[in-house]
Design a protein around this motif. Structure first.
Motif, short mmCIF file in Angstrom:
data_model
loop_
_atom_site.label_atom_id
_atom_site.label_comp_id
_atom_site.label_asym_id
_atom_site.label_seq_id
_atom_site.Cartn_x
_atom_site.Cartn_y
_atom_site.Cartn_z
N GLY A 141 0.79 -1.22 0.00
CA GLY A 141 0.00 0.00 0.00
C GLY A 141 0.82 1.27 0.00
N ILE A 142 1.85 1.32 0.83
CA ILE A 142 2.67 2.53 0.92
C ILE A 142 3.35 2.83 -0.41
CG2 ILE A 142 4.56 3.62 2.13
CD1 ILE A 142 2.10 3.21 3.84
N ALA A 143 3.88 1.80 -1.06
CA ALA A 143 4.54 2.01 -2.35
C ALA A 143 3.55 2.51 -3.40
CB ALA A 143 5.18 0.71 -2.82
N VAL A 144 2.34 1.97 -3.38
CA VAL A 144 1.32 2.41 -4.34
C VAL A 144 0.93 3.85 -4.08
CG1 VAL A 144 -1.06 2.05 -5.07
CG2 VAL A 144 0.46 0.09 -4.78
N TYR A 145 0.79 4.23 -2.82
CA TYR A 145 0.40 5.60 -2.49
C TYR A 145 1.46 6.60 -2.94
CZ TYR A 145 -3.01 3.24 0.48
OH TYR A 145 -4.02 2.44 0.94
N PHE A 146 2.73 6.26 -2.76
CA PHE A 146 3.79 7.16 -3.21
C PHE A 146 3.83 7.23 -4.74
CE2 PHE A 146 5.50 6.81 1.12
CZ PHE A 146 5.85 8.13 1.34
N ALA A 147 3.53 6.12 -5.40
CA ALA A 147 3.47 6.15 -6.86
C ALA A 147 2.33 7.05 -7.34
CB ALA A 147 3.29 4.73 -7.39
N TRP A 148 1.19 6.97 -6.68
CA TRP A 148 0.08 7.85 -7.03
C TRP A 148 0.44 9.31 -6.77
CZ3 TRP A 148 -4.00 7.36 -9.90
CH2 TRP A 148 -4.59 6.10 -10.09
N MET A 149 1.13 9.60 -5.69
CA MET A 149 1.54 10.97 -5.41
C MET A 149 2.45 11.51 -6.50
SD MET A 149 2.24 10.66 -1.29
CE MET A 149 2.93 12.31 -1.19
N TYR A 150 3.33 10.67 -7.01
CA TYR A 150 4.21 11.10 -8.09
C TYR A 150 3.41 11.37 -9.37
CZ TYR A 150 7.95 10.95 -11.56
OH TYR A 150 8.80 11.26 -12.60
N VAL A 151 2.42 10.52 -9.65
CA VAL A 151 1.61 10.69 -10.85
C VAL A 151 0.75 11.94 -10.77
CG1 VAL A 151 -0.29 9.67 -12.18
CG2 VAL A 151 1.61 8.24 -11.41
N LEU A 152 0.30 12.30 -9.56
CA LEU A 152 -0.63 13.41 -9.37
C LEU A 152 0.04 14.74 -9.10
CD1 LEU A 152 -3.13 11.47 -7.10
CD2 LEU A 152 -3.52 12.13 -9.47
N GLN A 153 1.35 14.81 -9.18
CA GLN A 153 2.07 16.06 -8.95
C GLN A 153 1.80 17.06 -10.08
OE1 GLN A 153 6.20 15.12 -8.47
NE2 GLN A 153 5.95 14.37 -6.36
N PRO A 154 2.16 18.35 -9.86
CA PRO A 154 1.93 19.34 -10.93
C PRO A 154 2.59 18.97 -12.24
CG PRO A 154 2.39 20.45 -8.86
CD PRO A 154 2.61 18.99 -8.61
N ASP A 155 3.77 18.37 -12.17
CA ASP A 155 4.45 17.94 -13.40
C ASP A 155 4.36 16.43 -13.57
OD1 ASP A 155 5.96 17.38 -11.20
OD2 ASP A 155 7.89 17.95 -12.09
N GLY A 156 3.31 15.82 -13.02
CA GLY A 156 3.14 14.38 -13.08
C GLY A 156 2.55 13.90 -14.39
N ALA A 157 2.30 12.59 -14.43
CA ALA A 157 1.88 11.95 -15.67
C ALA A 157 0.48 12.38 -16.09
CB ALA A 157 1.93 10.43 -15.51
#
Length: 320
Positions: A141-157
């Motif tokens: 879960g923690i790894a998935v949440y950090f991956a989502w945070m990276y995707v949802l950043q201002p310069d994310g995917a």
């Protein structure tokens, strides 16, 4: 003339009444000896903890002093209306929790049921597709949440994808978790994404248990695939739907890991939920002592969960 006598044999042994089994004392003693460690562990870690937490909800304590200060129902009144430091935050958290409790079960059913129907009709690569869709459940879960945070950043995917397809007006310059308008809906989507795999598998098991003759009879009568799914399959899966809704309500009411890791209630308490508020009162609040308030809020969540379980049980009895 002498009357012949009939020889009497040994009296038949009295049998124990049916339904009753007589155990010897050594067997009973051995049985109690084997279950005693589990009972003792439950008594220490279960009953004692429950009684301790319930007692703490009627007291104030900072976690370090040896004595509590009993305040009765003051903790509950402070959380609900009495204390302006806590009541507004609890009200906001309750409102956010209500939206999560409405959206997550509905979206989970709307996504997992069609997905299960689709996977049940696939002829090739069925096992591979099931494994792919079940992957979010077995991923950390923690790894998935950090991956989502990276995707949802201002310069994310996600912003990059919107810009590349000509939908730049939908981008979030502050990030999808930094905008007060999109933060809570985004976390709801992530929660649904993590709960769909189990729900899909439950629906898939129910679909495979449906009697094929019912579907064949409906096809002979001229029913389309849509009508078969709506009028034949869906009513048979109502008990599974009730279970999925109950699980989603439980996670929405008591779960807070996603909100803690990804936003910690921000921005501006717009993603604060009751489970997260309970955690923050216990461990992150600077207004000590608040452990009693945290315990009181936790017990209110417990009562709400019991009420929802009772309602769900009555609904399941009606649909089965």
């Amino acid at each position: 003339m002498a009357v012949p006598t009939i020889a009497k044999g040994p009296s038949p042994t009295r049998r124990a009444p049916r339904g009753r089994t007589r155990y010897r004392l050594p067997d009973v003693a051995w049985g109690y000896a084997f279950v005693a460690p589990a009972i003792a562990l439950f008594g220490v870690m279960g009953v004692y903890t429950i009684v301790y937490g319930l007692s703490l909800s009627f007291a104030t304590w900072n976690g370090f002093t040896p004595n509590w200060r009993w305040v009765g129902f003051k903790n509950y009144s402070d959380l609900l209306w009495n204390d302006p430091r806590y009541a507004p935050r609890v009200h906001q958290a309750a409102l956010n929790t209500m939206w999560v409790m409405i959206a997550v079960p509905v979206l989970t059913v709307l996504v997992s049921f069609p997905l299960a129907v689709l996977l049940n009709s696939v002829r090739r690569l069925k096992t591979v597709l099931r494994s792919v869709y079940f992957l979010p459940q077995v991923t950390s879960g923690i790894a998935v949440y950090f991956a989502w945070m990276y995707v949802l950043q201002p310069d994310g995917a996600i912003n990059l994808l919107l810009r590349s397809v000509g939908l730049g007006s939908l981008q979030q310059p502050q990030g999808w978790l930094g905008n007060t308008t999109t933060a809570l809906p985004t976390l709801i989507v992530i929660t649904v994404w993590s709960s769909v795999p189990v729900s899909m598998m439950l629906y898939l098991a129910g679909l495979q248990a449906v009697d094929p003759t019912l579907i064949e009879a409906a096809r002979v009568d001229g029913a389309s695939s849509w009508h078969i799914t709506r009028h034949v399959v869906w009513p048979l899966l109502k008990p599974i739907t009730a279970i999925i809704v109950l699980l989603a309500l439980r996670d929405s009411l008591q779960g807070f890991q996603t909100f803690l890791v990804m936003t910690n209630g921000g921005p501006g308490d717009h993603t604060n939920v009751l489970g997260l508020e309970t955690y923050r009162l216990a461990f992150l609040s600077q207004l000590n002592p608040t452990l009693g308030l945290s315990s009181a809020l936790g017990w209110m969540l417990f009562v709400a969960a019991v009420i929802l379980a009772a309602i769900n049980l009555r609904v399941m009895r009606r649909v089965t």
